[in-house]
Design a protein around this motif. Structure first.
Motif, PDB file in Angstrom:
ATOM      1  N   LEU A  41       0.880  -1.140   0.189  1.00 40.07           N
ATOM      2  CA  LEU A  41       0.211  -0.097   0.170  1.00 40.07           C
ATOM      3  C   LEU A  41       0.599   1.402  -0.062  1.00 40.07           C
ATOM      4  O   LEU A  41       0.518   2.263  -0.801  1.00 40.07           O
ATOM      5  CB  LEU A  41      -0.761  -0.118   1.228  1.00 40.07           C
ATOM      6  N   LEU A  42       1.744   1.375   0.945  1.00 41.92           N
ATOM      7  CA  LEU A  42       2.538   2.376   1.004  1.00 41.92           C
ATOM      8  C   LEU A  42       3.553   2.521  -0.356  1.00 41.92           C
ATOM      9  O   LEU A  42       3.725   3.998  -0.619  1.00 41.92           O
ATOM     10  CB  LEU A  42       3.568   2.529   2.226  1.00 41.92           C
ATOM     11  N   PHE A  43       3.955   1.435  -0.762  1.00 40.93           N
ATOM     12  CA  PHE A  43       4.864   1.769  -1.803  1.00 40.93           C
ATOM     13  C   PHE A  43       3.947   2.073  -3.113  1.00 40.93           C
ATOM     14  O   PHE A  43       4.572   2.875  -4.130  1.00 40.93           O
ATOM     15  CB  PHE A  43       5.521   0.180  -2.162  1.00 40.93           C
ATOM     16  N   ALA A  44       2.767   1.661  -3.169  1.00 41.85           N
ATOM     17  CA  ALA A  44       1.883   2.172  -4.178  1.00 41.85           C
ATOM     18  C   ALA A  44       1.732   3.858  -4.132  1.00 41.85           C
ATOM     19  O   ALA A  44       1.323   4.446  -5.143  1.00 41.85           O
ATOM     20  CB  ALA A  44       0.411   1.724  -4.067  1.00 41.85           C
ATOM     21  N   GLU A  45       2.114   4.390  -2.988  1.00 43.29           N
ATOM     22  CA  GLU A  45       1.830   5.645  -2.755  1.00 43.29           C
ATOM     23  C   GLU A  45       3.075   6.698  -3.196  1.00 43.29           C
ATOM     24  O   GLU A  45       2.921   7.798  -3.176  1.00 43.29           O
ATOM     25  CB  GLU A  45       1.552   6.069  -1.233  1.00 43.29           C
ATOM     26  N   VAL A  46       4.037   6.042  -3.623  1.00 42.96           N
ATOM     27  CA  VAL A  46       5.251   6.604  -4.088  1.00 42.96           C
ATOM     28  C   VAL A  46       4.842   7.627  -5.391  1.00 42.96           C
ATOM     29  O   VAL A  46       4.454   7.266  -6.338  1.00 42.96           O
ATOM     30  CB  VAL A  46       6.414   5.772  -4.569  1.00 42.96           C
ATOM     31  N   GLU A  47       4.804   8.943  -5.090  1.00 41.86           N
ATOM     32  CA  GLU A  47       4.748   9.957  -6.275  1.00 41.86           C
ATOM     33  C   GLU A  47       5.593   9.598  -7.295  1.00 41.86           C
ATOM     34  O   GLU A  47       6.731  10.351  -7.401  1.00 41.86           O
ATOM     35  CB  GLU A  47       4.532  11.303  -5.417  1.00 41.86           C
ATOM     36  N   LEU A  48       5.528   8.847  -8.428  1.00 43.18           N
ATOM     37  CA  LEU A  48       6.476   8.902  -9.367  1.00 43.18           C
ATOM     38  C   LEU A  48       6.355  10.249 -10.183  1.00 43.18           C
ATOM     39  O   LEU A  48       5.069  10.615 -10.442  1.00 43.18           O
ATOM     40  CB  LEU A  48       6.025   7.732 -10.220  1.00 43.18           C
ATOM     41  N   PRO A  49       7.464  10.898 -10.637  1.00 43.38           N
ATOM     42  CA  PRO A  49       7.473  11.997 -11.291  1.00 43.38           C
ATOM     43  C   PRO A  49       6.926  11.900 -12.637  1.00 43.38           C
ATOM     44  O   PRO A  49       7.253  10.369 -13.096  1.00 43.38           O
ATOM     45  CB  PRO A  49       8.752  12.556 -11.375  1.00 43.38           C
ATOM     46  N   PRO A  50       6.156  12.499 -13.381  1.00 40.30           N
ATOM     47  CA  PRO A  50       5.891  12.173 -14.874  1.00 40.30           C
ATOM     48  C   PRO A  50       6.829  11.973 -15.644  1.00 40.30           C
ATOM     49  O   PRO A  50       7.917  12.519 -15.546  1.00 40.30           O
ATOM     50  CB  PRO A  50       5.055  13.560 -15.026  1.00 40.30           C
TER      51      PRO A  50
END
Lengths: 230, 230
Positions: A70-79
């Motif tokens: 869940l938390l890893f899914a929240e990583v804000e990947l830059p566009p």
DNA sequence: ACCTGAACACCGTTCAAGT
DNA sequence: ACCTGAACACCGTTCAAGT
């Protein structure tokens, strides 16, 4: 302020679900640490009996895996941006992962124990590998570079979390200051560098700036100096 | 083969001491892992009652600290040699630490939780910092470089230990093969790099060679290419 | 001083029972 | 189906007692 009985009122039936359990688990982990993350404490925070959680998860391990993903899914990947140099985009990607691990130090312990299984962690790997290929690395070099960057990121985050844990345990004084005074107090004839560099070593325990220093060096070594030969 | 009572005969009085406790603790940690490292199991292995250990150590935490420092003291530091380039000597120093952490994966968990306090770990830091200064780095750069190298070493060892733990848990098949098949089985349209590089990523889970790859890149970035400008 | 066994306050989880 | 409380087999550690 607190309940006299130290037991909050039971939630009505049917209000418990996987999402509420996971939200409470993240709260508990970040607030109280991995040692205090017990099934009993989790249930109490949710206002249900201990065994109610087992209706939604097989056991503690499944909750831990779910929290990690869940938390890893929240990583804000830059566009993704093909115009930027891959070096720079990769750097931002890594910074985002490090930031997540720093903000949720408890996940680290979990990440360190078992690899990410969720789809979102996989997407991050895909992005990073694509950037490494775009930077000119061949297959084996890209795989080794990706692994090295992940190894360094986990290690750096763990290093920082360790300092924080010590602070929490030992009366909340600055971990960098503790390190400085410990090194500064050593016999200078036996440890000339360590005593002389005590302030600088303490200054290097500053989380993100230190991570960026090591990351830039690592990426330079892996990809070649971006400002050098061109 | 095993005792029918599953309880070995009690050792005679006065034979227990700190060294014997620590030796048994290292054995137990390396053989059975951190989860199985309990005071009861430790005492049983020593052939004494559980509480006998408490006559020599304050508690479990003190044993853990002592084990960590004991093993760190066993790092085979290469002999100092002013004729060799500092880059090369530092590399050997780091390899020795990584080798220790790989051979005693359980220490990692302990190292990750609390910093080394013992004299021997301090000596390693002194040596490493001296080499970084000799390589031309100023105080702040040497401190950051030392920290980065330690962060990477801990992370890389943890990465390897994680793979091993998964193997031990999941029926002893090769962790690299498991990783390869997991990545190879992803949808190629969504994960083109990951599926294409699955074999190379699996090959990068080979411990020391991967560590050296990352370490050399990191040192190059921190110290400058030793074969480059001169 | 060194070691023991019972006991205490925990833990994750099983199980039979309730709704 | 969802939730409960008692119970089981653990854990680290305290404590009074033995030698």
């Amino acid at each position: 302020m607190t309940d006299r009985s130290s037991r909050r009122p039971r939630a009505p039936r049917g209000t418990l679900n996987r999402d509420r359990v996971l939200a409470a688990a993240v709260d508990l982990l970040d607030h109280a640490g991995p040692d205090a993350f017990t099934m009993r404490a989790l249930a109490q925070r949710l206002g249900v009996g201990t065994m109610a959680v087992y209706s939604h998860f097989q056991g503690k391990d499944e909750i831990i895996d779910a929290v990690r993903d869940l938390l890893f899914a929240e990583v804000e990947l830059p566009p993704a941006d093909a115009r930027r140099p891959p070096h720079a985009e990769l750097r931002e990607l890594c910074r985002a992962v490090y930031r997540l691990l720093s903000e949720h130090p408890s996940v680290l312990h979990l990440l360190a124990t078992r690899p990410v299984q969720g789809d979102e962690g996989t997407l991050f790997a895909e992005r990073a590998l694509g950037l490494l290929r775009r930077a000119g690395l061949d297959g084996p070099a890209a795989a080794r570079a990706y692994t090295a960057v992940m190894q360094y990121t986990v290690g750096a985050a763990l290093w920082t979390a360790r300092g924080r844990k010590v602070r929490a345990a030992q009366g909340c004084d600055d971990p960098a200051e503790r390190l400085r005074s410990r090194f500064a107090g050593l016999p200078p004839d036996r440890y000339p560098c360590l005593t002389g560099l005590a302030p600088q070593l303490a200054a290097a325990q500053d989380g993100m700036p230190q991570y960026e220093h090591g990351l830039d060096a690592l990426l330079t070594g892996l990809l070649g100096d971006p400002d050098g030969r061109g």
